[in-house]
Write a protein that holds these residues in place. Structure first.
Motif, mmCIF file in Angstrom:
data_model
loop_
_atom_site.group_PDB
_atom_site.id
_atom_site.type_symbol
_atom_site.label_atom_id
_atom_site.label_comp_id
_atom_site.label_asym_id
_atom_site.label_seq_id
_atom_site.Cartn_x
_atom_site.Cartn_y
_atom_site.Cartn_z
ATOM 1 N N LEU A 1 0.780 -1.133 -0.063
ATOM 2 C CA LEU A 1 0.003 0.032 0.074
ATOM 3 C C LEU A 1 0.881 1.141 -0.008
ATOM 4 O O LEU A 1 0.444 2.183 -0.589
ATOM 5 C CB LEU A 1 -1.013 -0.139 1.163
ATOM 6 N N MET A 2 1.974 1.315 0.647
ATOM 7 C CA MET A 2 2.840 2.351 0.718
ATOM 8 C C MET A 2 3.524 2.614 -0.659
ATOM 9 O O MET A 2 3.688 3.669 -0.784
ATOM 10 C CB MET A 2 3.770 2.351 2.054
ATOM 11 N N ARG A 3 3.877 1.480 -1.220
ATOM 12 C CA ARG A 3 4.530 1.697 -2.494
ATOM 13 C C ARG A 3 3.537 2.282 -3.607
ATOM 14 O O ARG A 3 3.907 2.910 -4.244
ATOM 15 C CB ARG A 3 5.152 0.058 -2.979
ATOM 16 N N GLU A 4 2.183 1.659 -3.449
ATOM 17 C CA GLU A 4 1.168 2.224 -4.452
ATOM 18 C C GLU A 4 1.078 3.614 -4.449
ATOM 19 O O GLU A 4 0.625 4.309 -5.233
ATOM 20 C CB GLU A 4 -0.075 1.300 -3.937
ATOM 21 N N HIS A 5 1.201 4.099 -3.005
ATOM 22 C CA HIS A 5 0.908 5.484 -2.886
ATOM 23 C C HIS A 5 2.082 6.557 -2.857
ATOM 24 O O HIS A 5 1.973 7.575 -2.343
ATOM 25 C CB HIS A 5 0.065 5.773 -1.532
ATOM 26 N N GLY A 6 3.351 5.676 -3.179
ATOM 27 C CA GLY A 6 4.556 6.667 -3.242
ATOM 28 C C GLY A 6 4.967 7.300 -1.582
ATOM 29 O O GLY A 6 5.722 8.202 -1.657
ATOM 30 N N MET A 7 4.531 6.502 -0.538
ATOM 31 C CA MET A 7 5.041 7.056 0.669
ATOM 32 C C MET A 7 6.328 6.539 1.016
ATOM 33 O O MET A 7 6.905 5.470 0.548
ATOM 34 C CB MET A 7 3.899 6.277 1.661
ATOM 35 N N LEU A 8 6.990 7.369 1.831
ATOM 36 C CA LEU A 8 8.292 7.001 2.475
ATOM 37 C C LEU A 8 8.232 6.182 3.603
ATOM 38 O O LEU A 8 7.029 6.319 4.412
ATOM 39 C CB LEU A 8 8.964 8.227 2.816
ATOM 40 N N TRP A 9 8.898 5.156 4.015
ATOM 41 C CA TRP A 9 8.684 4.827 5.219
ATOM 42 C C TRP A 9 9.900 4.086 5.619
ATOM 43 O O TRP A 9 10.859 3.700 4.982
ATOM 44 C CB TRP A 9 7.564 3.324 5.368
ATOM 45 N N SER A 10 10.081 3.888 6.896
ATOM 46 C CA SER A 10 11.408 3.542 7.644
ATOM 47 C C SER A 10 11.261 2.530 8.935
ATOM 48 O O SER A 10 10.147 2.732 9.531
ATOM 49 C CB SER A 10 12.208 4.713 8.097
ATOM 50 N N ASP A 11 11.998 1.614 8.834
ATOM 51 C CA ASP A 11 12.086 1.102 10.384
ATOM 52 C C ASP A 11 13.267 1.489 11.265
ATOM 53 O O ASP A 11 14.035 2.320 10.748
ATOM 54 C CB ASP A 11 12.124 -0.782 9.965
ATOM 55 N N LYS A 12 13.258 0.700 12.127
ATOM 56 C CA LYS A 12 14.317 1.242 13.176
ATOM 57 C C LYS A 12 15.689 1.312 13.021
ATOM 58 O O LYS A 12 16.336 2.314 12.631
ATOM 59 C CB LYS A 12 14.419 0.424 14.573
ATOM 60 N N ASP A 13 16.297 0.052 12.093
ATOM 61 C CA ASP A 13 17.466 0.181 11.295
ATOM 62 C C ASP A 13 17.667 1.141 10.212
ATOM 63 O O ASP A 13 18.737 2.063 10.375
ATOM 64 C CB ASP A 13 17.830 -1.043 10.693
ATOM 65 N N ASP A 14 16.605 1.658 9.592
ATOM 66 C CA ASP A 14 16.718 2.477 8.493
ATOM 67 C C ASP A 14 16.983 3.915 9.133
ATOM 68 O O ASP A 14 17.589 4.776 8.849
ATOM 69 C CB ASP A 14 15.468 2.521 7.750
ATOM 70 N N LEU A 15 16.006 4.341 10.142
ATOM 71 C CA LEU A 15 16.178 5.679 10.803
ATOM 72 C C LEU A 15 17.327 5.706 11.307
ATOM 73 O O LEU A 15 18.135 6.938 11.530
ATOM 74 C CB LEU A 15 15.032 5.817 11.716
ATOM 75 N N ASN A 16 17.729 4.780 12.226
ATOM 76 C CA ASN A 16 19.203 4.680 12.987
ATOM 77 C C ASN A 16 20.418 5.212 11.977
ATOM 78 O O ASN A 16 21.218 5.986 11.959
ATOM 79 C CB ASN A 16 19.557 3.395 13.551
#
Length: 111
Positions: A70-85
């Protein structure tokens, strides 16, 4: 159930909406859908003055495949803990704290 946006930031004709979920499980589609609806409200309110709207979800323990799709479909950015660190380290900021989120109800967790 109370609903709110974690971060609303704007500069001129650009707006960012961000939500943070420090859950001890992956985020499912429901918070993603909620953030998309909030974005739709902003688009309607700002109208022709809005040039750029970015939606970003921080999901401490990641996202389920339906939520990620769903996030890919709507072009959303998203991060998990490792990404944000990794992002925090690249910018010279401190890493996220280690919290015992498994023992706290979701309503009591930090944004």
């Amino acid at each position: 159930m109370k609903r709110e946006t974690g971060i609303y930031a704007s500069a001129g004709d650009e707006i960012w909406l961000a939500e943070s979920k420090w859950w001890n499980r992956p985020v499912g589609p429901e918070p993603v859908t909620h953030l998309i609806r909030q974005g739709d409200i902003v688009k309607e309110r700002e109208g022709k003055y809005l040039k750029s709207l970015r939606l970003w979800l921080f999901a401490h323990n990641g996202a389920t495949e339906p939520a990620a799709a769903l996030m890919r479909e709507h072009g959303m950015l998203w991060s998990d803990k490792d990404d944000l660190n990794e992002l925090l380290e690249m910018t010279g900021l401190r890493r996220l704290p280690e919290l015992d989120i498994a023992s706290k109800p979701e309503q009591e967790r930090p944004l």
